[in-house]
Design an enzyme around this catalytic site. Structure first.
Site, PDB file in Angstrom:
ATOM      1  N   GLN A 122      -5.091  -2.275   9.810  1.00  0.00           N
ATOM      2  CA  GLN A 122      -5.014  -3.549   9.085  1.00  0.00           C
ATOM      3  C   GLN A 122      -5.671  -4.666   9.896  1.00  0.00           C
ATOM      4  O   GLN A 122      -5.402  -4.826  11.095  1.00  0.00           O
ATOM      5  CB  GLN A 122      -3.541  -3.881   8.785  1.00  0.00           C
ATOM      6  CG  GLN A 122      -3.332  -5.135   7.958  1.00  0.00           C
ATOM      7  CD  GLN A 122      -3.777  -4.996   6.496  1.00  0.00           C
ATOM      8  OE1 GLN A 122      -3.867  -3.903   5.945  1.00  0.00           O
ATOM      9  NE2 GLN A 122      -4.071  -6.113   5.854  1.00  0.00           N
ATOM     10  N   LYS A 151       0.853  -1.200   0.000  1.00  0.00           N
ATOM     11  CA  LYS A 151       0.000   0.000   0.000  1.00  0.00           C
ATOM     12  C   LYS A 151       0.886   1.246   0.000  1.00  0.00           C
ATOM     13  O   LYS A 151       0.625   2.209  -0.723  1.00  0.00           O
ATOM     14  CB  LYS A 151      -0.931  -0.007   1.224  1.00  0.00           C
ATOM     15  CG  LYS A 151      -2.018  -1.075   1.126  1.00  0.00           C
ATOM     16  CD  LYS A 151      -2.755  -1.350   2.430  1.00  0.00           C
ATOM     17  CE  LYS A 151      -3.698  -2.535   2.247  1.00  0.00           C
ATOM     18  NZ  LYS A 151      -4.350  -3.029   3.461  1.00  0.00           N
ATOM     19  N   ASP A 163     -11.058   2.402   4.359  1.00  0.00           N
ATOM     20  CA  ASP A 163     -11.526   1.041   4.089  1.00  0.00           C
ATOM     21  C   ASP A 163     -13.009   0.939   3.790  1.00  0.00           C
ATOM     22  O   ASP A 163     -13.480  -0.094   3.309  1.00  0.00           O
ATOM     23  CB  ASP A 163     -11.332   0.219   5.375  1.00  0.00           C
ATOM     24  CG  ASP A 163     -10.080  -0.616   5.341  1.00  0.00           C
ATOM     25  OD1 ASP A 163      -9.594  -0.905   4.248  1.00  0.00           O
ATOM     26  OD2 ASP A 163      -9.633  -1.002   6.430  1.00  0.00           O
TER      27      ASP A 163
HETATM   28  N1  GUN Z   1      -7.110  -7.302   5.724  1.00  0.00           N
HETATM   29  C1  GUN Z   1      -7.489  -7.978   4.613  1.00  0.00           C
HETATM   30  N2  GUN Z   1      -8.218  -7.185   3.804  1.00  0.00           N
HETATM   31  C2  GUN Z   1      -8.311  -5.992   4.419  1.00  0.00           C
HETATM   32  C3  GUN Z   1      -8.940  -4.752   4.077  1.00  0.00           C
HETATM   33  O1  GUN Z   1      -9.572  -4.581   3.041  1.00  0.00           O
HETATM   34  N3  GUN Z   1      -8.782  -3.753   4.988  1.00  0.00           N
HETATM   35  C4  GUN Z   1      -8.106  -3.926   6.145  1.00  0.00           C
HETATM   36  N4  GUN Z   1      -8.038  -2.875   6.981  1.00  0.00           N
HETATM   37  N5  GUN Z   1      -7.508  -5.040   6.487  1.00  0.00           N
HETATM   38  C5  GUN Z   1      -7.611  -6.063   5.615  1.00  0.00           C
END
Ligand code: GUN
Length: 289
Positions: free
Chosen positions: A97, A53, A120
């Site tokens: 996360q 990211k 998110d």
């Molecule tokens: N872990 C796996 N997919 C995601 C997501 O889309 N957002 C977050 N914050 N954690 C994740």
């Protein structure tokens, strides 16, 4: 039949190009977008996802801030970091996360995020907006899948889409999004999960014009359960050692009309949608000065 590839890498690159221009325009007004990440613990795949990211942010000219916390951090310490991100002017949007280590309260952590900074789209307020069909940041993986299907002109509207999995980050919000009366959605949706007996599960999947697997079980969808010509998207992942495995067995490519590659399908689209949410949040903030 050999399925056409739903190339998420190529589409994500095009989306990042657009975001780069918008980030530059904001930068020219001294409002360079900023994305934050909070990672608790040292799970290697979560760490790698977060790292990617930040790599994407660097490509696009989005500033990125990262907070790494130990696995034994207290709920209170985690929420102090969340509060700091809520008030940090340099962060337009951020994410915690998931999954969090078992001892932490995931729902309380998500609730503590300022909904206007929710990169998110997983804050209960924004999930509520999704249920109501009003404007708000969309969950990244579901949104990325819809964009990927649309870009490859896979028929979705009025078609039968089978979503495998009901998790918070993919299956559940994806099913909601697919039923919305909007371009690229408006589908008849079936959600199947581990509570459905095997024989019924196979029957449901076989009826899908589009099948989206988000269960995190390697090779779950096999060629015999796919309607010839259907589009099959592998959104769930698991690991064998360090190898990333798809929920979709490779034999599916022989019967499907469209298929995501094992790597470079949904993953890059998720990150592109995350950055898109950050740029939209920055644009909104710059517009309300
Ligand atoms: N872990 C796996 N997919 C995601 C997501 O889309 N957002 C977050 N914050 N954690 C994740």
């Amino acid at each position: 039949m050999t399925a056409r590839l739903l190339d998420g890498n190529a589409l994500a690159e095009a989306i990042l190009d657009d975001l780069r221009g918008r980030a530059e325009a904001l930068g020219a007004k001294d409002r360079r977008p900023g994305l934050g990440t909070i990672l608790v613990g040292d799970d290697p795949s979560s760490a790698r996802y977060v790292e990617m990211k930040h790599e994407d942010c660097a490509k696009v000219g989005i500033a990125s801030v990262h907070e790494q916390l130990p696995a034994d951090v207290s709920q209170q310490e985690l929420e102090q970091v969340i509060d700091r991100f809520n008030t940090d002017e340099s962060i337009d949007a951020y994410l915690v996360q998931l999954p969090l280590p078992r001892d932490l309260d995931e729902e309380a952590a998500l609730l503590a995020v300022d909904p206007s900074k929710d990169a998110d789209g997983l804050h209960p307020v924004n999930l509520g907006r999704l249920v109501m069909g009003t404007d708000g940041p969309l969950p990244c993986t579901p949104h990325g899948i819809i964009e990927l299907l649309a870009a490859y002109e896979v028929p979705v509207e009025g078609r039968h889409v089978v979503v495998i999995g009901r998790g918070l980050t993919i299956g559940r919000p994806l099913a909601l999004l697919l039923t919305m009366k909007r371009a690229g959605c408006n589908a008849a949706v079936t959600v199947v999960h581990t509570g459905v007996p095997r024989a019924d599960f196979v029957e449901h999947v076989r009826r899908g014009d589009v099948v989206i697997a988000a269960a995190g079980q390697a090779g779950l969808v096999t060629a015999d359960m796919v309607k010839p010509g259907a589009a099959v998207v592998g959104a769930g992942t698991s690991f064998k050692g360090r190898k990333l495995l798809s929920d979709v067995h490779e034999s599916v490519a022989e019967v499907a009309g469209w298929i995501t590659p094992r790597i470079g399908g949904v993953g890059p689209m998720t990150r592109a949608m995350l950055l898109s949410n950050a740029v939209i949040a920055a644009e909104r903030r710059a517009g309300s000065d």
